[in-house]
Design a protein around this motif. Sequence first.
Motif, PDB file in Angstrom:
ATOM      1  N   LYS A 152       0.754  -1.091   0.010  1.00 18.50           N
ATOM      2  CA  LYS A 152      -0.106  -0.078  -0.024  1.00 18.50           C
ATOM      3  C   LYS A 152       0.652   1.149  -0.206  1.00 18.50           C
ATOM      4  O   LYS A 152       0.483   2.358  -0.798  1.00 18.50           O
ATOM      5  CB  LYS A 152      -0.989  -0.003   1.167  1.00 18.50           C
ATOM      6  CG  LYS A 152      -2.022  -1.134   1.114  1.00 18.50           C
ATOM      7  CD  LYS A 152      -2.948  -1.325   2.269  1.00 18.50           C
ATOM      8  CE  LYS A 152      -3.851  -2.295   2.227  1.00 18.50           C
ATOM      9  NZ  LYS A 152      -4.660  -2.378   3.370  1.00 18.50           N
ATOM     10  N   GLN A 153       1.926   1.225   0.781  1.00 17.89           N
ATOM     11  CA  GLN A 153       2.926   2.493   0.612  1.00 17.89           C
ATOM     12  C   GLN A 153       3.426   2.380  -0.813  1.00 17.89           C
ATOM     13  O   GLN A 153       3.588   3.863  -1.046  1.00 17.89           O
ATOM     14  CB  GLN A 153       4.080   2.047   1.798  1.00 17.89           C
ATOM     15  CG  GLN A 153       3.447   2.266   2.983  1.00 17.89           C
ATOM     16  CD  GLN A 153       4.839   2.061   4.010  1.00 17.89           C
ATOM     17  OE1 GLN A 153       5.659   2.393   3.891  1.00 17.89           O
ATOM     18  NE2 GLN A 153       4.414   1.075   5.224  1.00 17.89           N
ATOM     19  N   VAL A 154       3.973   1.419  -1.317  1.00 12.91           N
ATOM     20  CA  VAL A 154       4.485   1.539  -2.628  1.00 12.91           C
ATOM     21  C   VAL A 154       3.262   2.225  -3.772  1.00 12.91           C
ATOM     22  O   VAL A 154       3.522   2.876  -4.606  1.00 12.91           O
ATOM     23  CB  VAL A 154       4.977   0.066  -3.077  1.00 12.91           C
ATOM     24  CG1 VAL A 154       5.242   0.337  -4.570  1.00 12.91           C
ATOM     25  CG2 VAL A 154       6.139  -0.104  -2.512  1.00 12.91           C
ATOM     26  N   GLN A 155       2.001   1.517  -3.542  1.00 14.97           N
ATOM     27  CA  GLN A 155       1.271   2.153  -4.375  1.00 14.97           C
ATOM     28  C   GLN A 155       0.680   3.766  -4.179  1.00 14.97           C
ATOM     29  O   GLN A 155       0.795   4.179  -4.876  1.00 14.97           O
ATOM     30  CB  GLN A 155      -0.001   1.225  -3.991  1.00 14.97           C
ATOM     31  CG  GLN A 155      -0.152  -0.033  -4.544  1.00 14.97           C
ATOM     32  CD  GLN A 155      -1.649  -0.891  -4.438  1.00 14.97           C
ATOM     33  OE1 GLN A 155      -1.960  -1.278  -3.133  1.00 14.97           O
ATOM     34  NE2 GLN A 155      -2.488  -0.488  -5.432  1.00 14.97           N
ATOM     35  N   ALA A 156       0.849   3.912  -2.792  1.00 16.35           N
ATOM     36  CA  ALA A 156       0.727   5.400  -2.727  1.00 16.35           C
ATOM     37  C   ALA A 156       1.575   6.243  -3.339  1.00 16.35           C
ATOM     38  O   ALA A 156       1.528   7.503  -3.836  1.00 16.35           O
ATOM     39  CB  ALA A 156       0.303   5.641  -1.133  1.00 16.35           C
ATOM     40  N   ALA A 157       2.933   5.749  -3.134  1.00 16.32           N
ATOM     41  CA  ALA A 157       4.026   6.442  -3.389  1.00 16.32           C
ATOM     42  C   ALA A 157       4.284   6.763  -4.983  1.00 16.32           C
ATOM     43  O   ALA A 157       4.719   7.869  -5.437  1.00 16.32           O
ATOM     44  CB  ALA A 157       5.495   5.962  -3.327  1.00 16.32           C
ATOM     45  N   TYR A 158       3.730   5.602  -5.855  1.00 19.54           N
ATOM     46  CA  TYR A 158       3.846   5.846  -7.243  1.00 19.54           C
ATOM     47  C   TYR A 158       2.511   5.713  -8.072  1.00 19.54           C
ATOM     48  O   TYR A 158       2.371   5.806  -9.150  1.00 19.54           O
ATOM     49  CB  TYR A 158       4.509   4.605  -7.755  1.00 19.54           C
ATOM     50  CG  TYR A 158       5.883   4.484  -7.252  1.00 19.54           C
ATOM     51  CD1 TYR A 158       7.074   5.347  -8.122  1.00 19.54           C
ATOM     52  CD2 TYR A 158       6.450   3.904  -6.197  1.00 19.54           C
ATOM     53  CE1 TYR A 158       8.287   5.314  -7.629  1.00 19.54           C
ATOM     54  CE2 TYR A 158       7.851   3.990  -5.796  1.00 19.54           C
ATOM     55  CZ  TYR A 158       8.709   4.637  -6.639  1.00 19.54           C
ATOM     56  OH  TYR A 158      10.077   4.681  -6.273  1.00 19.54           O
ATOM     57  N   GLY A 159       1.425   6.143  -7.173  1.00 19.00           N
ATOM     58  CA  GLY A 159       0.231   6.246  -7.933  1.00 19.00           C
ATOM     59  C   GLY A 159      -0.329   4.766  -8.457  1.00 19.00           C
ATOM     60  O   GLY A 159      -0.902   5.153  -9.673  1.00 19.00           O
ATOM     61  N   ILE A 160      -0.118   3.905  -8.009  1.00 15.04           N
ATOM     62  CA  ILE A 160      -0.343   2.415  -8.674  1.00 15.04           C
ATOM     63  C   ILE A 160      -1.675   2.081  -8.087  1.00 15.04           C
ATOM     64  O   ILE A 160      -2.044   1.733  -6.911  1.00 15.04           O
ATOM     65  CB  ILE A 160       0.659   1.523  -8.288  1.00 15.04           C
ATOM     66  CG1 ILE A 160       1.898   1.931  -8.605  1.00 15.04           C
ATOM     67  CG2 ILE A 160       0.343   0.201  -9.094  1.00 15.04           C
ATOM     68  CD1 ILE A 160       3.353   0.872  -8.194  1.00 15.04           C
ATOM     69  N   ALA A 161      -2.563   1.946  -8.916  1.00 12.49           N
ATOM     70  CA  ALA A 161      -4.179   1.401  -8.775  1.00 12.49           C
ATOM     71  C   ALA A 161      -4.217   0.176  -8.593  1.00 12.49           C
ATOM     72  O   ALA A 161      -4.764  -0.358  -7.601  1.00 12.49           O
ATOM     73  CB  ALA A 161      -4.892   2.113  -9.596  1.00 12.49           C
ATOM     74  N   ASP A 162      -3.512  -0.603  -9.600  1.00  6.88           N
ATOM     75  CA  ASP A 162      -3.796  -2.172  -9.347  1.00  6.88           C
ATOM     76  C   ASP A 162      -2.613  -2.840  -8.645  1.00  6.88           C
ATOM     77  O   ASP A 162      -1.347  -3.109  -8.990  1.00  6.88           O
ATOM     78  CB  ASP A 162      -3.574  -2.706 -11.075  1.00  6.88           C
ATOM     79  CG  ASP A 162      -3.795  -4.177 -11.040  1.00  6.88           C
ATOM     80  OD1 ASP A 162      -3.846  -4.989 -10.161  1.00  6.88           O
ATOM     81  OD2 ASP A 162      -3.791  -4.504 -12.073  1.00  6.88           O
ATOM     82  N   MET A 163      -3.048  -3.364  -7.609  1.00  7.64           N
ATOM     83  CA  MET A 163      -2.219  -4.011  -6.629  1.00  7.64           C
ATOM     84  C   MET A 163      -1.296  -5.264  -7.278  1.00  7.64           C
ATOM     85  O   MET A 163       0.028  -5.357  -6.850  1.00  7.64           O
ATOM     86  CB  MET A 163      -2.872  -4.589  -5.449  1.00  7.64           C
ATOM     87  CG  MET A 163      -1.844  -5.331  -4.337  1.00  7.64           C
ATOM     88  SD  MET A 163      -2.918  -5.874  -2.846  1.00  7.64           S
ATOM     89  CE  MET A 163      -3.248  -4.406  -2.249  1.00  7.64           C
ATOM     90  N   ASN A 164      -1.784  -5.894  -8.158  1.00 10.95           N
ATOM     91  CA  ASN A 164      -1.222  -6.929  -8.862  1.00 10.95           C
ATOM     92  C   ASN A 164      -0.059  -6.517  -9.840  1.00 10.95           C
ATOM     93  O   ASN A 164       0.703  -7.375 -10.168  1.00 10.95           O
ATOM     94  CB  ASN A 164      -2.192  -7.691  -9.981  1.00 10.95           C
ATOM     95  CG  ASN A 164      -3.211  -8.445  -9.082  1.00 10.95           C
ATOM     96  OD1 ASN A 164      -2.922  -9.029  -7.969  1.00 10.95           O
ATOM     97  ND2 ASN A 164      -4.339  -8.626  -9.561  1.00 10.95           N
ATOM     98  N   LEU A 165       0.206  -5.231  -9.996  1.00  7.94           N
ATOM     99  CA  LEU A 165       1.445  -4.637 -10.582  1.00  7.94           C
ATOM    100  C   LEU A 165       2.772  -4.633  -9.678  1.00  7.94           C
ATOM    101  O   LEU A 165       3.666  -4.347 -10.142  1.00  7.94           O
ATOM    102  CB  LEU A 165       1.251  -3.363 -11.244  1.00  7.94           C
ATOM    103  CG  LEU A 165       0.211  -3.331 -12.567  1.00  7.94           C
ATOM    104  CD1 LEU A 165      -0.029  -1.964 -13.019  1.00  7.94           C
ATOM    105  CD2 LEU A 165       0.556  -4.223 -13.413  1.00  7.94           C
ATOM    106  N   VAL A 166       2.355  -4.721  -8.492  1.00  9.26           N
ATOM    107  CA  VAL A 166       3.542  -4.550  -7.493  1.00  9.26           C
ATOM    108  C   VAL A 166       3.865  -6.194  -7.035  1.00  9.26           C
ATOM    109  O   VAL A 166       2.905  -6.645  -6.433  1.00  9.26           O
ATOM    110  CB  VAL A 166       3.145  -3.765  -5.916  1.00  9.26           C
ATOM    111  CG1 VAL A 166       4.297  -3.780  -5.209  1.00  9.26           C
ATOM    112  CG2 VAL A 166       2.776  -2.519  -6.788  1.00  9.26           C
TER     113      VAL A 166
END
Length: 398
Positions: A319-333
């Motif tokens: 969730k931190q990575v998603q927030a930092a990079y604006g990533i909507a799809d968790m499956n991309l991380v």
Amino acid sequence: MSSVDRSAAASCVTGDVNGDVNRLFARMISPPVPLGSYDPSDVTFLLKDLRGAELEMPTEDREEAIQSGVHYSEMLPAEYEPSERYLQLFHDSLGATAELVAEGVAAVAELIVRKRGLDCVLVSLARAGTPIGVLIKRYIAQRYGVSLPHYSISIIRGKGIDENALLYMLQQHGADAKLQFVDGWTGKGAIRRTLIQACQQFEAKYGITLSDDLAVLADPGHCSQTFGTREDFLIPSACLNATVSGLMSRTVLKEGLIGPDDFHGSKYYDHWREIDVSILFVEKIEAHYEKVAERAKAFAEEQRRVPPAVTWRGLSDIKQVQAAYGIADMNLVKPGVGETSRVLLRRVPWKILVDRLDNPHLGHIMLLAEERGVPVEVFPGLTYSCCGIIKPLNGGTP
């Protein structure tokens, strides 16, 4: 098999013919064909041989298909053939981490013995779980003199576990057989959640309770109670694909190839025998068992005395990575050394995040990133050593 024969078989298993057992034996599953480069005594692959199927796709085409909605299990990545430099890195990392891996394997094996006894059935989740399952089986045989049955079966995120494989094992070992599921490592915990759901569905359908406990060598995602370590370190088998996993591809579930009576499928790359290191990997780790056994036993005793919490802590990283990079799809991380390796070997990576540049477990990650021209950035405070971010193919950033 006639209904009389089926009832007799059920009686041999449990001593009592009841509704649950009748359902278990209502459809007898055919035995598997021999597959893989391991010795047959090490593992039985409950997989359909898809050697003749054309399933491999170029990485970019496969990524586009996945991101457009085609399930990843309906195709295979073109297997990465390692360069000499990369193969040398595998051998170097194996030499450097063999004892650490052996201690983790021994620790999780000791936990399995304490939790499940010496009459359980090891069930590796193909394919990352297979080398670890072989190692656990060999450890228990060496230390306790018992050769546990060991199978490798398919579980697929979004589709579930291979029900025919479960039925086959229970038909072979009894409706009350203690199945111990095994995998290599945890990432976000997607396979752990898939296993929990699959066991619930199996019980609802057949009335047979299976333990959804997942034994892993490494649990950096904090989503298992049976693990050898929670450190996110380099497991050398994560460096390679088929050539360290018995020459088997990842598993396939595709209409037209897999029928209702089939196991999930896999391709056996037997033409790669000359570069196969599956047995080499096992033997290098196995050589350290005697040295690490006492430490592993102490670890297992402590874990039984104070059971570790399952917090799913790794999800907070995502969730931190998603927030930092604006990533909507968790499956991309894809978090962790193992999953980041997969991103670099099979997917189209956008960038790699690391906890620090001098992390000794990231040599092969750095080399793969260099070879593929993928930028590496420091993201301090990660629970994991690294995360791979897959590039979205919609023209934008994640």
